[in-house]
Design a protein around this motif. Structure first.
Motif: not given
Length: 288
Positions: A213-218
């Motif tokens: 939670e709270g992390m950016d992802s791609r």
């Protein structure tokens, strides 16, 4: 490859007074639009769009000084919808407006016509490997930053410094595949790749784990990657490696770049002056 590139350059010259589509240039060069833009920028030292603009205004400058046509006729022929738009572009390149240039015969800037030729280089060789990777995720922190071609990128430096140690430790624990550890990722670059244009920068890890939670992802689809290694002064060695990949490796190997995130992994020496680096570039066979 160089012969096909020079045919594309000839097409540009023949259509300076008309529409020039990157898709047509890529077709002539027998490659993708994405790779054509990347390769041109690396070889020419400027974005394709900037070269075409300078060439058009070089030709227009000669016509302005010749005095045989109205300034509006020259503007319209070179794709400018009004005399005002032409005057702004003309001044940006030549440092003087077209009317003033005509009145006093001002000295103008000339962008020479470019062609590409083979120069024998690469005697030191390049270390690379081709890797097939399954789908993976980049997980970390993301920021939109300006592109800097040489030297440190102040926006990236400030962004990395803003990430707390707890977050960095969590990211390290998520790394479960190559390239290992925290990596630097450039993605979603503007097509021109001009200095100052923006890109998505990720300070992240390559992983198959769930996204905290709270992390950016791609999410990154499965595909082929060319992996290059370098060592030397930081950041110059890795920046020169990016340049050499496009000016030396691609023209002499049966691959072309494809859209996708470009990943670098850098390990600094204790004094921060030297680095061991890897860069991962998404590629595909040139004949695809």
């Amino acid at each position: 490859m160089l012969e096909r590139l020079n045919r594309a350059m000839e097409y540009i010259e023949q259509h300076l007074d008309g529409q020039i589509e990157t898709a047509e240039l890529a077709r002539i060069a027998v490659t993708s639009e994405y790779h054509f833009r990347r390769l041109f920028s690396a070889l020419a030292g400027m974005p394709l769009s900037e070269y075409i603009r300078r060439r058009r205004l070089t030709v227009a400058g000669a016509e302005v000084l010749a005095g045989e046509e109205t300034l509006l006729d020259i503007a319209l022929r070179h794709g400018y919808g009004s005399g005002e738009a032409f005057a702004r572009a003309f001044r940006a390149v030549h440092g003087v407006g077209p009317g003033e240039a005509r009145r006093r015969g001002a000295a103008l800037y000339a962008q020479p016509r470019m062609s590409f030729r083979l120069i024998v280089e690469g005697s030191s060789g390049m270390r690379y490997r081709i890797v097939e990777k399954e789908e993976f995720r980049l997980v970390g922190r993301k920021a939109r930053v300006p592109l800097v071609h040489e030297g440190m990128n102040p926006a990236i430096v400030a962004f990395i410094r803003s990430i707390d140690q707890e977050t960095l430790r969590l990211l390290e624990s998520l790394s479960d595949q190559e390239p290992r550890g925290i990596v630097n990722v450039s993605d979603n670059l503007a097509g021109s790749r001009a200095e100052g244009t923006e890109l998505d920068y990720y300070h992240a890890v390559v992983t198959g784990a769930e996204v905290p939670e709270g992390m950016d992802s791609r999410a990154v689809p499965a595909g082929t990657w060319a992996v290059f290694e370098s060592s030397g002064p930081f950041p110059q060695a890795v920046q020169y490696l990016w340049r050499d990949v496009f000016t030396q490796w691609f023209p002499s190997n049966p691959y072309r770049s494809r859209p996708g995130p470009e990943i670098s992994r850098t390990r600094l020496s204790p004094d921060g002056k030297e680095a061991e680096s890897e860069i991962w570039i998404p590629v595909e066979p040139a004949g695809k």
